[in-house]
Design an enzyme around this catalytic site. Structure first.
Site, short mmCIF file in Angstrom:
data_model
loop_
_atom_site.label_atom_id
_atom_site.label_comp_id
_atom_site.label_asym_id
_atom_site.label_seq_id
_atom_site.Cartn_x
_atom_site.Cartn_y
_atom_site.Cartn_z
N GLY A 10 0.78 -1.23 -0.07
CA GLY A 10 -0.06 -0.12 -0.16
C GLY A 10 0.87 1.24 -0.11
O GLY A 10 2.11 1.23 0.12
N ALA A 59 -5.58 -2.27 4.65
CA ALA A 59 -7.06 -1.62 4.83
C ALA A 59 -7.68 -1.99 3.56
O ALA A 59 -7.19 -1.66 2.44
CB ALA A 59 -6.93 -0.26 5.27
N TYR A 60 -9.08 -1.86 3.77
CA TYR A 60 -9.93 -1.61 2.57
C TYR A 60 -10.20 -0.21 2.54
O TYR A 60 -10.75 0.54 3.12
CB TYR A 60 -11.22 -2.17 2.97
CG TYR A 60 -12.22 -2.50 1.68
CD1 TYR A 60 -12.32 -3.48 0.92
CD2 TYR A 60 -12.77 -1.38 1.44
CE1 TYR A 60 -13.18 -3.19 -0.14
CE2 TYR A 60 -13.98 -1.49 0.22
CZ TYR A 60 -13.97 -2.26 -0.58
OH TYR A 60 -14.63 -2.35 -1.52
N THR A 61 -9.43 0.52 1.51
CA THR A 61 -9.42 2.01 1.36
C THR A 61 -10.65 2.38 0.10
O THR A 61 -10.24 3.67 0.24
CB THR A 61 -8.28 2.50 1.26
OG1 THR A 61 -7.62 1.78 0.19
CG2 THR A 61 -7.16 2.32 2.54
N THR A 100 -8.07 6.83 10.34
CA THR A 100 -8.61 8.09 9.66
C THR A 100 -9.26 9.16 10.01
O THR A 100 -10.17 8.78 11.13
CB THR A 100 -9.28 7.32 8.26
OG1 THR A 100 -9.90 8.30 7.52
CG2 THR A 100 -10.62 6.49 8.74
N ASP A 101 -9.16 10.31 9.33
CA ASP A 101 -10.18 11.41 9.54
C ASP A 101 -11.70 11.04 9.29
O ASP A 101 -12.56 11.80 9.84
CB ASP A 101 -9.75 12.63 8.77
CG ASP A 101 -9.59 12.25 7.21
OD1 ASP A 101 -9.06 11.26 7.01
OD2 ASP A 101 -10.44 12.89 6.48
N TYR A 124 -17.04 3.18 5.00
CA TYR A 124 -15.42 3.12 5.44
C TYR A 124 -15.11 3.50 6.73
O TYR A 124 -14.39 3.07 7.52
CB TYR A 124 -14.75 3.86 4.07
CG TYR A 124 -13.30 4.18 4.53
CD1 TYR A 124 -12.34 2.96 4.39
CD2 TYR A 124 -12.96 5.46 4.95
CE1 TYR A 124 -11.10 3.24 4.55
CE2 TYR A 124 -11.43 5.66 5.19
CZ TYR A 124 -10.58 4.59 5.09
OH TYR A 124 -9.33 4.68 5.35
N LYS A 128 -13.56 1.81 10.06
CA LYS A 128 -12.37 2.08 10.61
C LYS A 128 -12.51 2.40 11.96
O LYS A 128 -11.68 2.09 13.10
CB LYS A 128 -11.75 3.26 9.81
CG LYS A 128 -11.24 3.01 8.38
CD LYS A 128 -10.27 1.95 8.26
CE LYS A 128 -8.85 2.55 8.82
NZ LYS A 128 -7.98 1.54 8.68
#
Ligand SMILES: NC(=O)c1ccc[n+]([C@@H]2O[C@H](COP(=O)([O-])OP(=O)(O)OC[C@H]3O[C@@H](n4cnc5c(N)ncnc54)[C@H](OP(=O)(O)O)[C@@H]3O)[C@@H](O)[C@H]2O)c1
Length: 292
Positions: A10, A59-61, A100-101, A124, A128
């Protein structure tokens, strides 16, 4: 110091895989070893390595795809971190996990602190946020590093998409009412390596309060439109017009928070590390050029 890195293909994982060999004995695991449904594969591999640290950069992004693929997003972003945290606990390892934000809803008028309550507005972000809970539940010795707007010269990201559109089109609509800090993957990787070196490996080296969650983004702020303009200004001869539009005019499968700004204060003070301004980090990515 032995480090096991998961997700080395990644954006952040790749930069970590380039930095870590200078400071530790690094092992990376193939995707087949880290299927959340087969925790024994990961356990066996980790037992062989006996890592002082595990770093989970997997991660699944795909934020929009996650809306229709909730199970997959939760398996990779929530179940897998839980499995990794349990294994880290069994092996007495420490864990770095990225978040993540998008765990926030973006309604706060100023940068988010680690103490602000999470309230994700897309699948998402929810997956997270669940991953963070799983890590905290199973392992005390963790660093959860929340970052934002990651880009690099690899995979899919805003920088690469914008460069392509600027070359192809005369006019590009870009959202101007979402604020955040574009953050180069290399900047996060450097901060991560600094943090684990700061914590050390012997049980007495780190005091309990260092474990926990931190915001780690480049400093400063802009909108996606501002980021696009900065990219265009670094490309020679680009004439494409960047048309500022509101989020409500740019429909996507997943809603995005309007405020993605994260305060780095806690990380910078705990680890004595200053994150670069996002414009300097962008200059660096252009100076380095293509990543093989
Ligand atoms: N990208 C952003 O803008 C952003 C913003 C904030 C936070 N973050 C967080 O930062 C971290 C790293 O993000 P990134 O952008 O570097 O990620 P990325 O480039 O999308 O890479 C994701 C990594 O996860 C692996 N992966 C995906 N599905 C997997 C599965 N089912 N099993 C095992 N591995 C799997 C990928 O492997 P393959 O190469 O085989 O697909 C890849 O190595 C993540 O925790 C992400 O949530 C990212």
């Amino acid at each position: 110091m032995r480090v096991l890195l998961i997700g080395s293909s990644g954006q952040i994982g790749f930069e970590l895989s380039r930095l870590l060999p200078f400071v530790c004995d690094l092992s990376v695991l193939e995707k087949t070893h880290v299927e959340p449904a087969k925790p024994d594969n990961l356990l066996k591999a980790a037992e062989r390595i006996q890592p002082d640290w595990i770093i989970n950069a997997a991660a699944y992004t795909k934020v929009d795809d996650a809306e229709a693929n909730k199970d997959e997003a939760f398996a990779v972003n929530s179940e897998l971190p839980g499995v990794i945290a349990r294994i880290a606990n069994m092996l007495n390892s420490r864990l770095v996990h990225f978040s993540t934000d998008y765990v926030f809803d973006g309604t706060k008028p100023s940068p988010y602190f680690e103490t602000d309550p999470v309230s994700p507005i897309n699948v998402y972000g929810a997956s997270k946020a669940a991953g963070e809970i799983a890590v905290r539940q199973f392992l005390e010795r963790h660093l959860i590093l929340r970052t934002s707007w990651i880009y690099s010269r690899r995979r899919t990201n805003f920088l690469l998409t914008m460069e392509r559109l600027i070359a192809e089109r005369d006019q590009i609509p870009v959202v101007c009412d979402q604020l955040g800090a574009p953050t180069s993957a290399i900047s996060v990787a450097r901060a991560t390596v600094h943090a684990i070196l700061h914590c050390g490996i012997s049980p007495n080296e780190v005091t309990a309060p260092l474990w926990g969650s931190y915001h780690v983004t480049c400093s400063g702020e802009t909108s996606w439109h501002g980021f696009a303009a900065a990219i265009r200004s670094r490309l020679q001869g680009s004439k494409a017009e960047l048309k500022a539009i509101l989020s409500e005019k740019y429909r996507t499968e997943a809603r995005r928070p309007l405020n993605s700004r994260l305060s780095n204060m806690k990380f910078e003070s705990a680890f004595s590390f200053v994150m670069p301004d996002w414009r300097e980090a962008l200059d660096e990515v252009y100076a380095i050029g293509e990543t093989k």
